[in-house]
Design a protein around this motif. Structure first.
Motif, PDB file in Angstrom:
ATOM      1  N   ALA A  49      42.246  47.373  28.799  1.00  0.00           N
ATOM      2  CA  ALA A  49      42.579  47.622  30.200  1.00  0.00           C
ATOM      3  C   ALA A  49      42.150  46.429  31.023  1.00  0.00           C
ATOM      4  CB  ALA A  49      41.886  48.887  30.712  1.00  0.00           C
ATOM      5  N   GLU A  50      42.829  46.216  32.129  1.00  0.00           N
ATOM      6  CA  GLU A  50      42.446  45.155  33.035  1.00  0.00           C
ATOM      7  C   GLU A  50      42.608  45.630  34.467  1.00  0.00           C
ATOM      8  OE1 GLU A  50      46.776  42.885  32.437  1.00  0.00           O
ATOM      9  OE2 GLU A  50      44.918  41.761  32.257  1.00  0.00           O
ATOM     10  N   ILE A  51      41.777  45.063  35.328  1.00  0.00           N
ATOM     11  CA  ILE A  51      41.875  45.346  36.753  1.00  0.00           C
ATOM     12  C   ILE A  51      41.770  44.017  37.483  1.00  0.00           C
ATOM     13  CG2 ILE A  51      39.398  45.919  36.892  1.00  0.00           C
ATOM     14  CD1 ILE A  51      40.190  47.920  39.151  1.00  0.00           C
ATOM     15  N   THR A  57      45.920  47.643  38.180  1.00  0.00           N
ATOM     16  CA  THR A  57      45.428  47.916  36.824  1.00  0.00           C
ATOM     17  C   THR A  57      46.557  47.883  35.805  1.00  0.00           C
ATOM     18  OG1 THR A  57      45.656  50.309  37.137  1.00  0.00           O
ATOM     19  CG2 THR A  57      43.515  49.336  37.643  1.00  0.00           C
ATOM     20  N   TYR A  59      47.030  48.966  31.404  1.00  0.00           N
ATOM     21  CA  TYR A  59      46.392  49.564  30.241  1.00  0.00           C
ATOM     22  C   TYR A  59      47.195  49.305  28.976  1.00  0.00           C
ATOM     23  CZ  TYR A  59      43.526  52.216  33.549  1.00  0.00           C
ATOM     24  OH  TYR A  59      42.643  52.581  34.536  1.00  0.00           O
ATOM     25  N   THR A  68      39.964  54.816  31.809  1.00  0.00           N
ATOM     26  CA  THR A  68      40.107  54.396  33.196  1.00  0.00           C
ATOM     27  C   THR A  68      39.203  53.203  33.461  1.00  0.00           C
ATOM     28  OG1 THR A  68      40.558  56.684  33.897  1.00  0.00           O
ATOM     29  CG2 THR A  68      39.945  55.100  35.611  1.00  0.00           C
ATOM     30  N   SER A  70      37.615  50.547  36.270  1.00  0.00           N
ATOM     31  CA  SER A  70      37.300  50.453  37.688  1.00  0.00           C
ATOM     32  C   SER A  70      36.320  49.307  37.896  1.00  0.00           C
ATOM     33  CB  SER A  70      36.706  51.776  38.207  1.00  0.00           C
ATOM     34  OG  SER A  70      35.509  52.092  37.524  1.00  0.00           O
TER      35      SER A  70
END
Length: 115
Positions: A49-51, A57, A59, A68, A70
């Motif tokens: 995952a990246e934000i 975001t 996934y 998830t 954050s």
């Protein structure tokens, strides 16, 4: 040089949860895109995952709906909440910070899912 430190890994049973944390020493943490990657034995490192710095975001297909990501810029920290874990999630999880052509990686934290 930015230091990146992951924590929160461990041994859990299938169906349980883990929360990984990644703390970085970056002076302006908010400008970095951040991500979690994982690598299982004999496999290539893959995106979990990246934000982004703007909050967007992304996934990996295998974790959508279960994990998830954050971030809390005031604490220079990014989190990965992992629910409904399966043995296939067993891997070393790495945190990544990137800005333009610069990448920083942590040493990784082991997550093992086994009954």
């Amino acid at each position: 040089q930015v230091q990146v430190v992951e924590s929160g890994g461990g041994l859990v049973q299938p169906g349980e949860s883990l929360r990984l944390s990644c703390a970085a020493s970056a002076k302006i943490f908010s400008m970095y895109d951040t991500g979690w990657y994982r690598q299982a034995p004999g496999s290539q490192r893959e995106l979990v995952a990246e934000i982004m710095s703007n909050g967007r975001t992304n996934y990996g297909d295998s974790v959508k709906g279960r994990f998830t990501i954050s971030r809390e810029d005031a604490k220079n920290t990014v989190y990965l909440q992992m629910n409904s874990l399966t043995p296939e999630d067993t891997a070393v999880y790495y945190c990544n910070l990137r800005y333009v052509a610069t990448n920083f990686w942590g040493q990784g934290t082991q997550a093992t899912v086994s009954s």
